[in-house]
Design an enzyme around this catalytic site. Structure first.
Site, PDB file in Angstrom:
ATOM      1  N   ARG A 264      29.537  33.054  39.100  1.00  0.00           N
ATOM      2  CA  ARG A 264      30.381  33.154  40.770  1.00  0.00           C
ATOM      3  C   ARG A 264      30.010  32.777  41.385  1.00  0.00           C
ATOM      4  O   ARG A 264      29.918  32.433  42.849  1.00  0.00           O
ATOM      5  CB  ARG A 264      31.438  34.287  40.740  1.00  0.00           C
ATOM      6  CG  ARG A 264      32.735  34.620  41.832  1.00  0.00           C
ATOM      7  CD  ARG A 264      33.434  35.747  41.337  1.00  0.00           C
ATOM      8  NE  ARG A 264      34.540  34.992  40.753  1.00  0.00           N
ATOM      9  CZ  ARG A 264      35.670  34.774  40.838  1.00  0.00           C
ATOM     10  NH1 ARG A 264      35.724  35.072  41.497  1.00  0.00           N
ATOM     11  NH2 ARG A 264      36.111  34.571  39.478  1.00  0.00           N
TER      12      ARG A 264
ATOM     13  N   GLU B 188      39.588  41.517  46.054  1.00  0.00           N
ATOM     14  CA  GLU B 188      38.087  40.958  46.412  1.00  0.00           C
ATOM     15  C   GLU B 188      37.810  40.538  47.973  1.00  0.00           C
ATOM     16  O   GLU B 188      37.324  40.630  48.593  1.00  0.00           O
ATOM     17  CB  GLU B 188      37.424  40.316  45.451  1.00  0.00           C
ATOM     18  CG  GLU B 188      37.835  41.461  44.616  1.00  0.00           C
ATOM     19  CD  GLU B 188      36.979  40.335  43.067  1.00  0.00           C
ATOM     20  OE1 GLU B 188      36.599  40.799  42.515  1.00  0.00           O
ATOM     21  OE2 GLU B 188      37.996  39.909  42.689  1.00  0.00           O
TER      22      GLU B 188
END
Length: 771
Positions: free
Chosen positions: A317, A723
């Site tokens: 990520r 997030e």
């Protein structure tokens, strides 16, 4: 507001389902649950050193301590002594070697908590110490990795660098972060008949708890039921770490035949569990005279700690977010997962995204300094746009709201006026300096591993019209339960109060994914919608036949069901129709299932479509620093976040605010420090500084992007919010660099490692002055 909007359940602000219980102290957590009278309590025996061969573990004095019922070590695990969430090789109890200070060696089970903890101190531990690896640089030099390096690449990097009109090379680092959930790691294991176990766990991943407990005991999954009503915070720290805590409690309960509770005190929790990964960076960027980025060649080295854990996903990520909001024609980012003798680092809100986006932000600040250009203008110049809209890993940047977010944050934050005011302030104040920073965000939503993007739900409608809802997501304070309940209420057009969410349980919804990656509402909302809609269709079909009408003549609204007949309408309450359906032998229970469409990923080529959609945002932050002490304050923050069509604006607003402040803590004050022996010395609130109420910007303007429904088929066109806003705090880091530049007459680029503690701010000022 129109009458139709007033009658909707989704898209309106509703309070958290446990809000009143939270503020009144009535919300039950595991330590609040009345324990059976024969409950035992457990404590861990931990390694005092970071690395070496375990030559002796003498637990004889522990076993004869007052109140001790059992002592368990590696040889007492009936199944497999491995609690790794991915792969293998992470023992519950070290057998031959220790790999970090704080690694569990044994478990003491006693009649009382005090007895267990006192007995644990009597263990005799002898370890042949070896030189530990305690930093990324050493791990890189020794090529000590938990996995082979991985690369995301597009174009011809070397050739593009060779022909670029300008090139800059830089390096910097960001630290890790302690989760510091208010409820520490805890589990209560209750043995049943025939070897069954019910495990109450403070976990984000009940299915993994089930699997780890079964692995340790060497039994089938169906013997273990993991139950979670609520967590006192998780932030990723209870995605994998909670599993081994639950596994230890389950092991003890199975051995003793009595309930066992294992709760970690704050210090033990911090020294035994993993953190956010710290990263070291080195990059070279090539650009033209206008400041357009032509090529980026970057190395991102993560501190994985001693084992794999969830590091592969974190590194992946980070690499897929190194581009952040910017089109980069030629791109290479190499990710190193460095093995050190520290706690095995794990998931943390953002899951590598925050560590990825900072690369280009640092690069653009340096480019702006090199060219004498405005960094705000340079950022916009390099945004993804039509024709330049494919990421380095091959996914199109669809539904791009970057420009809208950017324009709104500049307007709402009065950029030009405040820039002039800050420049005037700095000219008049030789000691205190202010800085202004802006940050754009593009963040991908979905799990990196496609198979994890699935969810299930179970809905029951009772004959009084009340509804019971269960799904695979866990409630950790983020408002997931109320959001999914709103979805179900909207399907049936009933009051939200008629929906009763129940504790997450592997006995009701199996094979769940963790509540993580900002997918909680996306996945579980759709699964619950599918279950509820199945029941609604059954009810409509029965009512149409019963009343002699067509399905189109039946409408659900305001807790009632209207049947349109020629010349008259018949109205039943929702409960009356439910009872009528039951009398007609219609099932009022259904499961629902959802899997995210369109996503695919090749982990070898590091290409594909790993994200269902992107969430966008922008932030502007103003800071002040004291150039004599290095102290800093965030004076103001203006945020714009893309939430699509928010399911619950009040909940989402709280998520944005909390995420920003948590990100601010990571970048400014939360410093992890290990001594030369590899022992974590910032192991409690006296030495580890999380942001408090006085660290929240006194001027804090938060706005959700209006009229921006998701183009993809998300649940009611909403977007994830857990997030993405954390990364908006990157504007604070950028603003601090701007203030440091003001303190050094802007004659040199600024390197500011994070967290930007007073010491690091002073070091950055001194470094810039000497260049």
């Amino acid at each position: 507001m129109s009458g139709k909007a007033q009658n909707r359940t989704v898209g309106v602000s509703r309070r958290h389902d446990s809000a009143l219980k939270h503020v009144m102290g009535q919300a039950f957590y595991i330590d609040d649950m009345p324990a059976p009278p024969d409950t035992l309590h457990a404590a861990l025996v931990l390694s005092p050193v970071a690395c070496g061969r375990l030559s002796k573990l003498d637990l004889s004095a522990v076993a004869v301590s007052p109140g001790v019922v059992a002592v368990l070590a590696a040889g007492d695990v009936p199944g497999k002594n491995d609690v790794a969430p991915v792969g293998q090789g992470e023992p519950l109890f070290a057998a031959d070697r220790v790999e970090h200070a704080g690694q569990p060696l044994a478990l003491v089970v006693a009649e009382s908590l005090d007895a267990a903890r006192q007995a644990a101190e009597r263990a005799v531990i002898e370890i042949d110490e070896e030189e530990p690896i305690l930093d990324i640089a050493t791990a890189l030099a020794k090529k000590a990795y938990v996995q082979a390096p991985v690369t995301v690449q597009r174009g011809e990097v070397e050739a593009a660098l060779a022909r670029a009109p300008h090139r800059l090379t830089a390096q910097f680092s960001v630290g890790g972060q302690e989760h510091f959930y208010l409820e520490g790691q805890i589990a209560l294991a209750l043995p049943g008949e025939d070897g069954d176990l019910v495990v109450h766990s403070s976990t984000q991943h009940p299915t993994e708890v089930q699997h780890i407990c079964a692995r340790l005991l060497g039994c089938d999954f169906n013997r273990i039921t993991a139950v979670v009503r609520r967590l006192g915070g998780g932030f990723g720290g209870k995605e994998s770490n909670a599993s081994w805590v639950a596994g230890a409690a389950a092991l003890a309960a199975d051995r003793t035949g009595r309930p066992v509770k294992l709760r970690l005190p704050r210090e033990i929790d911090m020294v035994a569990t993993g953190k956010r990964h710290g990263f070291d960076y080195r990059y070279t960027v090539g650009f033209d005279d206008e400041g357009r980025v032509l090529v980026l060649d970057a190395e991102l080295a993560a501190d994985a700690g001693w084992s794999l854990d969830l590091t592969p996903g974190v590194v992946a990520r980070a690499l897929t977010h190194t581009d952040n909001a910017y089109w980069i024609p030629h791109f290479r980012a190499v990710g190193y997962a460095c093995r050190t003798n520290k706690q095995s680092n794990t998931a943390f809100r953002g899951f590598g995204g925050p560590q990825g986006v900072v690369v280009m932000e640092d690069a653009l600040d340096r480019i702006a300094h090199h060219l004498g250009r405005d960094p705000v203008e340079l950022r916009a110049l390099n945004f993804y746009a039509e024709g330049h809209d494919e990421t380095p890993y091959g996914q199109k940047v669809d539904e791009n709201h970057l420009l809208r977010c950017w324009a709104e944050v500049k307007t709402g934050g009065a950029l030009e006026r405040r820039r002039a005011e800050i420049d005037a302030f700095n000219a008049a104040h030789p000691v205190l300096k202010r800085g202004l920073g802006l940050f754009p965000l593009k963040f991908g939503i979905s799990f990196n591993m496609p198979h994890m993007n699935q969810a299930g739900a179970l809905v029951h409608v009772y004959t009084d019209g009340s509804i019971r809802l269960n799904h695979g997501g866990t409630e950790m304070g983020q408002g997931l339960f109320v959001k999914v309940a709103q979805v179900v209420a909207e399907v049936f057009k009933v009051d939200l109060e008629r929906i009763r969410p129940s504790a997450t349980s592997t006995a009701e919804v199996p094979n769940t994914s963790p509540t993580a990656a900002s997918t909680g509402s996306d996945l579980n909302g759709w699964a619950a919608w599918e279950a509820a809609n199945t029941i609604r269709q059954r009810m409509v079909a029965f009512a149409a036949e019963h009343f002699g009408v067509v399905p189109a003549d039946i409408a659900f609204a305001d807790g009632a069901v209207r049947i349109a007949k020629p010349g008259s309408n018949q109205v039943l309450s929702f409960g009356e129709l439910a009872k009528l359906c039951w009398l007609g032998r219609v099932s009022l229970s259904a499961t629902g299932y959802y899997r995210t469409p369109k996503i695919h990923w090749d982990p070898v080529a590091m290409r594909g479509r790993p994200f269902f959609y992107f969430s966008f945002g922008a932030a502007m932050a103003e800071v002040a620093i004291d150039t004599l002490t290095g102290e800093s304050r965030v004076l103001r923050a203006d945020l714009v976040q893309d939430c699509g069509e928010s399911l619950n604006p009040a909940i989402d607003l709280g998520q944005i605010e909390g995420a920003f402040v948590q990100g601010q803590g990571w970048l400014t004050c939360e410093e992890l420090w290990w001594d030369a022996k590899g022992r974590l010395r910032t192991a409690g609130p006296s030495t580890y500084k999380i942001p408090g109420s006085r660290d929240v910007p006194p001027v804090f303007n938060v706005k959700m992007l209006a009229n921006a429904p998701s183009r993809e088929a998300t649940i009611f066109r909403s977007k994830a919010v857990g997030e993405p806003p954390l990364m908006l705090a990157t504007a604070v880091w950028t603003a601090l660099k701007d203030a440091i530049a003001a303190a050094t007459d802007r004659h040199a680029p600024v390197r500011l490692d994070a967290p930007a503690t007073p010491e690091r701010v002073l070091a950055a000022i001194e470094r810039a002055r000497q260049m």
